[in-house]
Design a protein around this motif. Structure first.
Motif, PDB file in Angstrom:
ATOM      1  N   ASP A 177       0.855  -1.185   0.000  1.00  0.00           N
ATOM      2  CA  ASP A 177       0.000   0.000   0.000  1.00  0.00           C
ATOM      3  C   ASP A 177       0.900   1.248   0.000  1.00  0.00           C
ATOM      4  O   ASP A 177       1.048   1.915   1.020  1.00  0.00           O
ATOM      5  N   PRO A 178       1.527   1.569  -1.141  1.00  0.00           N
ATOM      6  CA  PRO A 178       2.589   2.590  -1.168  1.00  0.00           C
ATOM      7  C   PRO A 178       2.137   3.996  -0.771  1.00  0.00           C
ATOM      8  O   PRO A 178       2.948   4.784  -0.293  1.00  0.00           O
ATOM      9  N   PHE A 179       0.853   4.330  -0.939  1.00  0.00           N
ATOM     10  CA  PHE A 179       0.367   5.647  -0.544  1.00  0.00           C
ATOM     11  C   PHE A 179      -0.177   5.662   0.890  1.00  0.00           C
ATOM     12  O   PHE A 179      -0.566   6.713   1.389  1.00  0.00           O
ATOM     13  N   GLY A 180      -0.232   4.513   1.521  1.00  0.00           N
ATOM     14  CA  GLY A 180      -0.735   4.442   2.893  1.00  0.00           C
ATOM     15  C   GLY A 180      -2.216   4.755   2.999  1.00  0.00           C
ATOM     16  O   GLY A 180      -2.650   5.418   3.946  1.00  0.00           O
ATOM     17  N   CYS A 181      -3.002   4.246   2.063  1.00  0.00           N
ATOM     18  CA  CYS A 181      -4.438   4.567   2.027  1.00  0.00           C
ATOM     19  C   CYS A 181      -5.275   3.721   2.982  1.00  0.00           C
ATOM     20  O   CYS A 181      -6.403   4.098   3.307  1.00  0.00           O
ATOM     21  N   PHE A 182      -4.750   2.583   3.397  1.00  0.00           N
ATOM     22  CA  PHE A 182      -5.548   1.646   4.179  1.00  0.00           C
ATOM     23  C   PHE A 182      -4.784   1.205   5.417  1.00  0.00           C
ATOM     24  O   PHE A 182      -3.584   1.451   5.553  1.00  0.00           O
ATOM     25  N   ASN A 183      -5.503   0.555   6.327  1.00  0.00           N
ATOM     26  CA  ASN A 183      -4.870   0.064   7.547  1.00  0.00           C
ATOM     27  C   ASN A 183      -3.885  -1.055   7.210  1.00  0.00           C
ATOM     28  O   ASN A 183      -4.108  -1.803   6.250  1.00  0.00           O
ATOM     29  N   PRO A 184      -2.780  -1.152   7.952  1.00  0.00           N
ATOM     30  CA  PRO A 184      -2.487  -0.427   9.200  1.00  0.00           C
ATOM     31  C   PRO A 184      -1.874   0.963   9.004  1.00  0.00           C
ATOM     32  O   PRO A 184      -1.758   1.716   9.970  1.00  0.00           O
ATOM     33  N   LEU A 185      -1.477   1.301   7.784  1.00  0.00           N
ATOM     34  CA  LEU A 185      -0.780   2.578   7.577  1.00  0.00           C
ATOM     35  C   LEU A 185      -1.703   3.778   7.788  1.00  0.00           C
ATOM     36  O   LEU A 185      -1.300   4.783   8.386  1.00  0.00           O
TER      37      LEU A 185
ATOM     38  N   GLU B 160      -4.375   3.876   9.673  1.00  0.00           N
ATOM     39  CA  GLU B 160      -4.665   3.943  11.106  1.00  0.00           C
ATOM     40  C   GLU B 160      -3.537   4.658  11.852  1.00  0.00           C
ATOM     41  O   GLU B 160      -3.774   5.462  12.756  1.00  0.00           O
ATOM     42  N   LYS B 161      -2.312   4.386  11.448  1.00  0.00           N
ATOM     43  CA  LYS B 161      -1.168   5.043  12.084  1.00  0.00           C
ATOM     44  C   LYS B 161      -1.159   6.537  11.761  1.00  0.00           C
ATOM     45  O   LYS B 161      -0.838   7.369  12.621  1.00  0.00           O
ATOM     46  N   LYS B 162      -1.503   6.896  10.529  1.00  0.00           N
ATOM     47  CA  LYS B 162      -1.568   8.315  10.167  1.00  0.00           C
ATOM     48  C   LYS B 162      -2.580   9.063  11.021  1.00  0.00           C
ATOM     49  O   LYS B 162      -2.302  10.147  11.545  1.00  0.00           O
ATOM     50  N   LEU B 163      -3.757   8.509  11.147  1.00  0.00           N
ATOM     51  CA  LEU B 163      -4.803   9.175  11.921  1.00  0.00           C
ATOM     52  C   LEU B 163      -4.408   9.305  13.390  1.00  0.00           C
ATOM     53  O   LEU B 163      -4.715  10.313  14.036  1.00  0.00           O
ATOM     54  N   ALA B 164      -3.735   8.285  13.920  1.00  0.00           N
ATOM     55  CA  ALA B 164      -3.293   8.356  15.308  1.00  0.00           C
ATOM     56  C   ALA B 164      -2.228   9.435  15.495  1.00  0.00           C
ATOM     57  O   ALA B 164      -2.096  10.005  16.592  1.00  0.00           O
ATOM     58  N   ARG B 165      -1.503   9.727  14.437  1.00  0.00           N
ATOM     59  CA  ARG B 165      -0.452  10.747  14.504  1.00  0.00           C
ATOM     60  C   ARG B 165      -0.961  12.130  14.091  1.00  0.00           C
ATOM     61  O   ARG B 165      -0.164  13.018  13.797  1.00  0.00           O
ATOM     62  N   ASP B 166      -2.255  12.301  14.082  1.00  0.00           N
ATOM     63  CA  ASP B 166      -2.833  13.614  13.754  1.00  0.00           C
ATOM     64  C   ASP B 166      -3.871  13.992  14.804  1.00  0.00           C
ATOM     65  O   ASP B 166      -5.037  14.227  14.492  1.00  0.00           O
ATOM     66  N   PRO B 167      -3.486  14.076  16.068  1.00  0.00           N
ATOM     67  CA  PRO B 167      -4.460  14.306  17.141  1.00  0.00           C
ATOM     68  C   PRO B 167      -5.090  15.697  17.115  1.00  0.00           C
ATOM     69  O   PRO B 167      -6.130  15.908  17.741  1.00  0.00           O
ATOM     70  N   PHE B 168      -4.474  16.640  16.388  1.00  0.00           N
ATOM     71  CA  PHE B 168      -5.005  18.001  16.343  1.00  0.00           C
ATOM     72  C   PHE B 168      -5.628  18.327  14.988  1.00  0.00           C
ATOM     73  O   PHE B 168      -5.876  19.490  14.675  1.00  0.00           O
ATOM     74  N   ALA B 169      -5.890  17.289  14.190  1.00  0.00           N
ATOM     75  CA  ALA B 169      -6.614  17.417  12.915  1.00  0.00           C
ATOM     76  C   ALA B 169      -6.003  18.471  12.008  1.00  0.00           C
ATOM     77  O   ALA B 169      -6.704  19.276  11.397  1.00  0.00           O
ATOM     78  N   VAL B 170      -4.696  18.459  11.881  1.00  0.00           N
ATOM     79  CA  VAL B 170      -4.014  19.372  10.952  1.00  0.00           C
ATOM     80  C   VAL B 170      -4.193  18.881   9.519  1.00  0.00           C
ATOM     81  O   VAL B 170      -4.472  19.654   8.614  1.00  0.00           O
TER      82      VAL B 170
END
Length: 359
Positions: A287-295, A297-307
């Motif tokens: 999944d080279p663009f990181g569109c699906f889990n687990p990648l 999920e990790k992106k969303l977890a690393r965006d706690p302030f919704a930037v």
């Protein structure tokens, strides 16, 4: 009512056969009402002028100004982190450093949380995950910053970007990129300030993983220069060399001949790094663009302030790359991809078949 009152005060004249009195009456009426007629004409002229001006602005808005790309679909998994930095329609743009041609990226790995940037060599000055809380970890961040500054000082045509977003909720709304820049400032740019490196150093504060370190830095480079880099250098751990130089580079079709990697070793006490990197590399190959889990999920977890990611209107030439995960073909391509490493990474390059501005 005002007109009626004034006309009641007009002198009355009886009509004579020769019309003399009639002439006097018409003259008196005109004398009283002509100022009102002039005011009405003046107001009508002003109203017509304002209406014409408004009409011209409306026509210009839809005819001559560039069209802002559409917002992301609300079915997108990234809509929860959509950027607030959309470029307004017709906004004039200024590129601070249009003369710079090469890009150096220092990928962030932690958020600085200390109160004194001179203490950046201490573990307590950084927000660390459990696997990072080992001796030498803080020094490795300093080493990356120093390597990036040195590379930029050596190349006067380069732009240095410290890349990394507001990735940790407990650290507060502070970005990795801004922390790295401040550490370099506190270190007086490691004695290389006279090279002009400070005026060529900026931050990228949206990235949530290594792929976004690269992709979002392309967008930031355009925001600052008005173009895209002729050469790219990434500074990170040697452990991530394959991930950057092979997988991420091939995914965005950046030429291998114009890509460099500067690496440093992990601290000796880090455990499980090889196994973790192997899992991450396998996930990005699938999944080279990181569109699906687990990648994802990790992106969303690393965006706690919704930037969220940068808005495509800020770098329209790579809008298809920035919004790839919103397209139906992303799911289809991921389902058919084997994730195996092939010669020249053919599968990765086929993930996106559109145009890119650097080839």
């Amino acid at each position: 009512m005002f007109l009626l009152q004034r006309t009641e005060m007009l002198p009355s004249y009886s009509l004579s056969p020769n019309g003399d009195n009639m002439h006097k009456s018409q003259h008196s009426f005109t004398r009283y009402t002509s100022p009102i007629r002039l005011n009405l004409k003046k107001h009508m002229f002003v109203a017509m002028f304002l209406f014409t001006l408004l009409f011209m602005f409306v026509i210009a808005d839809y005819t001559f100004l560039p069209v802002v790309p559409k917002r992301r679909s609300f079915n997108s998994p990234s809509v929860l982190t959509m950027s607030r930095r959309e470029l307004p329609r017709g906004r004039a743009r200024r590129f601070p450093v249009p003369y710079l041609t090469n890009l150096i990226i220092v990928a962030g790995h932690s958020v600085f949380t200390g109160s004194n940037f001179d203490d950046a060599g201490r573990l307590s000055s950084w927000f660390l995950e459990s696997y990072q809380n080992v001796s030498g970890e803080a020094e490795s961040f300093l080493e990356h910053i120093r390597l990036g500054v040195s590379a930029a000082a050596y190349d006067p045509t380069s732009l240095l970007l410290f890349s990394g977003g507001e990735t940790r909720k407990s650290a507060g709304p502070r970005s990795e990129g801004a922390g790295y820049w401040s550490v370099a400032e506190a270190a007086s740019w490691f004695g290389l300030k006279d090279s002009g490196v400070r005026s060529r150093s900026f931050t990228e504060e949206h990235a949530r993983d290594s792929f976004e370190n690269l992709l979002f830095s392309f967008c930031r480079f355009f925001e600052l220069t008005g173009g895209y880099p002729k050469h790219v250098t990434v500074v990170s751990y040697n452990l991530k060399r394959e991930r950057f130089s092979s997988i991420h580079r091939a995914t965005v079709h950046y030429p291998e001949s114009r890509f460099s990697f500067i690496g440093s070793n992990l601290p000796a006490g880090v455990k499980g790094a090889l196994e973790g990197e192997a899992r991450t590399v396998a996930a990005f190959r699938k999944d080279p663009f990181g569109c699906f889990n687990p990648l994802m999920e990790k992106k969303l977890a690393r965006d706690p302030f919704a930037v969220g990611p940068p808005h495509p209107s800020r770098c329209p030439a790579i809008e298809p790359l920035l919004t790839y995960c919103d397209k139906p073909q992303a799911a289809a391509a991921t389902k058919t991809r084997t994730g195996r490493q092939g010669r020249d990474n053919e599968e990765l390059e086929r993930a996106y078949m559109g145009k890119v501005p650097w080839v």
